[in-house]
Design an enzyme around this catalytic site. Sequence first.
Site, PDB file in Angstrom:
ATOM      1  N   LYS A 115     -23.626  17.293 -28.677  1.00  0.00           N
ATOM      2  CA  LYS A 115     -22.536  18.102 -28.094  1.00  0.00           C
ATOM      3  C   LYS A 115     -23.040  19.437 -27.573  1.00  0.00           C
ATOM      4  CE  LYS A 115     -18.312  16.273 -30.075  1.00  0.00           C
ATOM      5  NZ  LYS A 115     -17.127  16.597 -30.893  1.00  0.00           N
ATOM      6  N   LYS A 206     -16.874   2.375 -23.254  1.00  0.00           N
ATOM      7  CA  LYS A 206     -15.785   2.365 -24.233  1.00  0.00           C
ATOM      8  C   LYS A 206     -14.435   2.662 -23.593  1.00  0.00           C
ATOM      9  CE  LYS A 206     -15.876   4.326 -28.588  1.00  0.00           C
ATOM     10  NZ  LYS A 206     -16.378   5.209 -29.676  1.00  0.00           N
ATOM     11  N   LYS A 209      -9.643   7.775 -23.260  1.00  0.00           N
ATOM     12  CA  LYS A 209      -8.502   8.506 -22.691  1.00  0.00           C
ATOM     13  C   LYS A 209      -8.907   9.274 -21.438  1.00  0.00           C
ATOM     14  CE  LYS A 209      -9.127  12.642 -25.505  1.00  0.00           C
ATOM     15  NZ  LYS A 209      -9.604  13.712 -24.647  1.00  0.00           N
TER      16      LYS A 209
END
Length: 344
Positions: A115, A206, A209
């Site tokens: 990240k 995957k 959203k």
Amino acid sequence: MRIVSGIQPTGNLHLGNYLGAIRNWVKMQDEVAASGGQSLYFLADLHAISMPHVPADLAANTREMVAALVACGIDPDKSILFNQTQVPAHAELQWLLSGTARMGWLNRMTQWKDKAGKNREGASVALFTYPVLQAADVLLYQATHVPVGEDQKQHLELARDIAQKFNNDFGPKDENGEAAPVFTLPEAIIPPEAARVMSLRDGTSKMSKSDPSDMSRINLTDDADTIMGKVKKAKTDPEVLPGEAKGLEGRAEAANLVGIYAAMAGCAVDAVLAEFEGKGFGAFKPALGELLVAKLAPINACFIELRQDRAALDAILRAGGERARALAAPTLAATYEALGLVRG
Ligand code: TRP
């Protein structure tokens, strides 16, 4: 058995969230309740501020996630359901554990490395200490088992390392000089059947959203016609279905749809293939669509109704927060005490 797990509040919940984590929480809730244990599930809203975020979205997503969890079967009477913010002991314990966690341990966390990327200097301190808060989340309640996805296994190992070092360094000694543990060492439970649901448009990425195409996912807000439409337009190949799972190798889209069918029906992939062997997607897709509609319709109806009832959602979180604070109090007090911090 005491189960504790958290999930970050995100909006736009979809089938991947349901089959990946939420459904397993519901199963564990019911198993634990039957055996006299306790489950605590919380929204990791404090973790959400470790990345850039929009405050109004965080508040909306927190409430939306509660609605989704309840619609999917988390029962606020069986489980303690709350958000971290309502239990200040999470943030307090994080600080108390920060004296025990080592820089070197946190530097090895792959989620931190991923990240933060190349810009470590610009990453927030919260992103770096995120795993210490996660350790506090579970140690605070003396969790015995923590259901998580594979990607969180390393954070759970860190929680065990912190607990072990703290117990060693600060656990009060009995008359034989043995340290009495302050914290239980939690065990990760990684459900084998945690289905990885892939995009309906690309079987190698995957379901997400943030995919720009809404056709790539089944949302918990989708009605029956929308679900049927998305399944019928899902990407596939021209082959018929094989008789066993091996035959799906190299056919990512086909494998994904069969996997979704098996997960929703609660059976093995081989059992699905035994039924559809030799059939093409013209036959399989309508069956999958109908199965999804049948299973998701009650969830969808409850979700749509509950997500607009802000008072009801806040009441659930308030009540859960109160129960969690009571459970947390003795461990927090023991931690202050062990460290020599005087609370008067
Ligand atoms: N980090 C977890 C995730 O992103 C969420 C989480 C926060 C969590 N605290 C936790 C999971 C404690 C299990 C236990 O999925």
